[in-house]
Design an enzyme around this catalytic site. Structure first.
Site, PDB file in Angstrom:
ATOM      1  N   ASP A  61      57.938 -46.644 -63.679  1.00 58.19           N
ATOM      2  CA  ASP A  61      58.526 -45.549 -63.245  1.00 58.19           C
ATOM      3  C   ASP A  61      58.661 -44.357 -64.181  1.00 58.19           C
ATOM      4  OD1 ASP A  61      59.001 -46.718 -61.014  1.00 58.19           O
ATOM      5  OD2 ASP A  61      60.805 -47.563 -61.545  1.00 58.19           O
ATOM      6  N   CYS A  62      58.076 -44.585 -65.509  1.00 59.82           N
ATOM      7  CA  CYS A  62      58.069 -43.408 -66.577  1.00 59.82           C
ATOM      8  C   CYS A  62      56.877 -42.806 -66.750  1.00 59.82           C
ATOM      9  CB  CYS A  62      58.799 -43.923 -67.764  1.00 59.82           C
ATOM     10  SG  CYS A  62      60.520 -44.249 -67.628  1.00 59.82           S
TER      11      CYS A  62
END
Length: 798
Positions: A489-490
């Site tokens: 998600d980063c």
């Protein structure tokens, strides 16, 4: 430092020191009525959802992190001393207070002894019930009679919606109304609004919970938190307990609690038992029914045995005896129990996950969570898997979250294009064939299921549409775009940046799709997929291989990530492991890539996700810089990924290295040095601090993680090598060279296999001979036609 030990016979973890570095927790109940409890009786209970059905209050990230909870207090009417049945919340000196906690499968028992009084409290949820039981026994070990009062305590909510209860104080201070019905507590919220049993998600409705004591006479009560605790006091010193008498308070708004007081007069050596029943429903109805059902308190013992039997049965699909006792505890109890709990609750309820931001079944997480449990609960897994397949959108992508209590296939809104994550539906290619291979249910591929928004297809065509989703969103190098996220998600490559990780997932998807096409004799499917796979392979070799390892991706303008040219994040773990797992890497590339992992990412506590961490790279793409270097996605040891490294090394035949990587993060391996990891030594976690952190080795976010499923899958299918196939069961262990062998018991398609593996030449991989039921077979595959109901298998490695 050691705080407890594994009791493999009873399938328990026994905590012998209550002052654990963090609160060490366990799960009770089912997905209908769930509960979390710690070694000091902290935690909370909820109906269906930790976010929308929580009736016990929990303040997350408080000190201690598990308070409030389910407490029993004692007051001695002669000495005026008081304490709690668990070490906390009163916290008597451990020189005088002895406590042992037994965390079992679906139950927890806390034993304590203080000032000549021994207490045993067992917490569990009876099978099929919407209430929990606290089974309490109090024993006088003193030489004189003792007169005590016991007080229950739970803090209750003003709203069963967790967000409202914790944040919307100007509202929830006016919603609860407490009453006493025949010495039973009725906890009501919004009581003048109808109950809406068919609309669980509606937060503004009437709801009730109850608390009842059976087996002892109630002599007092409090239902107002401030009255029970007293001004400027805490759970450690409630004024009612200090004085030895409740105030008979009735909360009308404000902050409700549940306290019932009973009196216990005990002769020397005498014990007295009573039950606390607490759950969903009105005191006058469901509370009264529960009290009647358990009026003979011995029934609680019978129900506890049913809970133990149920959970122990769910652990029996795979068991093993290896030279590593800590690994045995993981395989036979805690690894599979961890995977089952994660399967049940996804990321929706723990001491970390509040259910507020991650309620329901996250698509990518839940689809992976099947892999660790298919061998033991295939029917339940099938039902959930079909639910998740109907969470796939007609575009081929997927809904971010599926709400099991409100999902309507064919009628769900389609996500906005910018909200799609590139990896979601590609996890189906790990899980669907794993289910079919486990069960032999080939017809599953032909079953027709709807998409979430509209249209329907066979499951095989659902899989094709997942591939097409990626093909419709390729970037300038012919690799899938990263979209909102690509598992990490980063990393936000967006609509035009490309993800090598997803390209490798797509490569595996094509490989799996072609295997199924062969199985179904679908020549058109093969004709469609084969040239596309060939083109993807060309693009991977041309644009993803960086000379020593595989890159992580491209920004919209072609800037490389995970390249030797990158000043930060030169190498990413996932690209290397998935290059092996997907078959994209040549033999030489696989060796070079995994050697790069060993050189740059391996530490004594696990493999870092990337190296070096990010501090200056474009944060619009690499959001990992939100975290400190060496933590979580920013070069931390992300435990979800560790199982992939074990699998990759095992596929390459490197049993010693695969085992080394497994041991580096295996929770049980830290049982005697628990101060390093800090969290529970019996379950996996989401992440561990890496070498750039001053707390290298400290671990966070236990229980609910993809780490559970991938660790168990890696152990069972790639270390032990028990691998289901469409046409049978394959045996292909990959173990450290110093192992002389191991034994395994495996249930497969209703049949039982007792497997003995010998390694006389101390190799790491390779099967020289397989003897099935006394007869040598060719190769290492036990075909369906060879199997009996009971099978004895002897494997010689070499």
């Amino acid at each position: 430092m050691q705080y407890g030990h594994f009791d493999d016979e009873k399938k328990e973890y026994v905590i012998t020191r209550p002052d654990t570095p963090k609160s060490w927790s366990n799960y009770l109940g089912s997905t209908e009525y769930g509960a979390i409890i710690t070694n000091n009786a902290g935690g909370y209970s909820f109906w269906k959802s930790g976010g929308m059905g929580r009736y016990m209050r929990m303040r997350f990230n408080s000190i201690p992190m598990d308070q409030p909870g389910r407490y029993i207090y004692f007051h001695d009417h002669d000495s005026k001393d008081f304490w709690s049945a668990s070490w906390q919340p009163v916290g008597k000196s451990l020189d005088d207070f002895k406590s042992t906690c037994h965390h079992g499968t679906g139950y927890t028992t806390i034993e304590s002894e203080y000032s000549g009084i021994k207490s045993d409290v067992t917490y569990f949820v009876p099978m099929g019930k919407l209430f929990e039981i606290w089974k309490v026994r109090v024993t006088n070990t003193d030489s004189k009679p003792r007169k005590l009062s016991a007080f229950t305590y739970v803090e209750l909510v003003g709203s069963w919606n967790a967000i409202d209860d914790l944040l919307n104080i100007q509202y929830v201070q006016y919603t609860p109304q407490m009453s006493i019905v025949d010495n039973m507590i009725d906890h009501g919220t919004n009581v003048y609004i109808p109950e809406m049993p068919d609309n669980f998600k509606e937060k503004d409705q009437g709801r009730h919970s109850f608390q009842v004591i059976v087996g002892a006479k109630v002599i007092g009560y409090d239902t107002d938190r401030e009255a029970f605790l007293g001004p400027y006091r805490t759970y450690a010193n409630p004024i009612a307990v200090e004085k030895g008498q409740c105030f008979r308070s009735l909360a009308y708004g404000d902050n409700p609690c549940g306290t019932l007081q009973v009196e216990l007069t005990l002769q020397p050596g005498e014990s007295k038992d009573f039950l606390v029943l607490m759950g969903v429903g009105k005191a006058d109805v469901q509370g009264r029914e529960a009290a009647k059902e358990f009026q003979n308190i011995q029934k609680a013992d019978e129900e506890l045995e049913k809970v133990k039997s149920y959970w122990h049965g769910r652990l029996e699909g795979l068991s093993a005896q290896t030279p590593d006792e800590e690994l045995n505890s993981t395989i036979n109890t805690w690894g599979i129990y961890n995977a089952l709990i994660t399967f049940a609750w996804s990321r929706a309820a723990s001491l970390i996950y509040s259910g507020i931001d991650r309620d329901g079944l996250g698509y990518r997480d839940t689809v992976q969570d099947f892999l660790g449990v298919l061998h033991t609960i295939p029917d339940e897994a099938k039902e959930r898997l079909e639910l998740m397949i109907t969470g796939q959108v007609s575009t081929g992508g997927a809904m971010p979250v599926v709400m099991p209590f409100g999902h309507v296939p064919g009628h769900e809104p389609k996500p906005a294009e910018e909200d799609y994550r590139s990896d979601d539906a590609l996890w189906l290619f790990n899980t669907i064939p794993a289910y079919v291979k486990e069960t032999g249910d080939i017809e599953f591929y032909k079953k027709v299921l709807p998409y979430s928004d509209s249209d329907e297809d066979t499951i095989f065509d659902h899989m094709k549409r997942a591939i097409q989703f990626s093909l419709d969103r390729l970037g300038q190098h012919g690799l899938p775009c990263g979209l909102r996220a690509d598992w990490n998600d980063c990393l936000r490559f967006g609509q035009t940046g490309e993800s090598v990780f997803v390209a490798l997932q797509l490569r595996l998807a094509f490989k799996v799709y072609l295997e199924i096409a062969d199985l179904l004799s679908d020549s058109d499917a093969k004709k469609w997929a084969e040239p596309l796979l060939q083109k993807l392979d060309e693009n991977l070799q041309k644009h993803a291989w960086d000379g020593e390892w595989f890159m992580r991706g491209y920004r919209y303008d072609g800037m490389k990530f995970g390249s030797k040219e990158s000043p930060e994040g030169k190498i990413f773990l996932n690209s290397q492991t998935w290059a092996v797992m997907s078959g994209a890497a040549s033999e030489a590339q696989a060796k070079s890539a995994m050697d790069g992992v060993k050189q740059h990412l391996a530490t004594e506590y696990g493999l870092a996700l990337c190296d070096p961490p990010y501090t200056e790279t474009d944060y619009n793409i690499v959001r990992a810089a939100l975290m400190n270097p060496g933590q979580k996605e920013n070069g931390g040891i992300f435990v979800h990924t560790q199982g992939w490294a074990v699998i990759a090394e095992a596929m390459l035949g490197h049993g010693t290295r695969a085992y080394e990587y497994l041991r580096s993060y295996l929770p049980a391996a830290y049982n005697q040095k628990a101060e390093i990891r800090e969290i529970e030594p019996y379950v996996v976690c989401q992440s561990t601090y890496a070498k750039f952190s001053p707390k290298h080795g400290a671990s966070r976010i236990p229980w609910l993680s993809g780490s559970a499923t991938w660790t168990y899958f890696a152990i069972g299918q790639h270390i032990l090598g028990i691998q289901p196939e469409y046409n049978g069961l394959s045996l292909d262990p990959c173990i450290p060279a110093d192992w002389s062998g191991f034994t395994v018991t495996r249930k497969f398609r209703g049949k039982k296999f007792e497997v003995t593996v010998e390694n006389p030449n101390h190799v790491e991989k390779g099967v020289k001979e397989v003897v099935l039921n006394g007869e040598k077979i060719q190769g290492n595959l036990i075909s369906n036609s060879m199997m009996q109901d009971e099978n004895v298998v002897h494997v010689v490695m070499g």
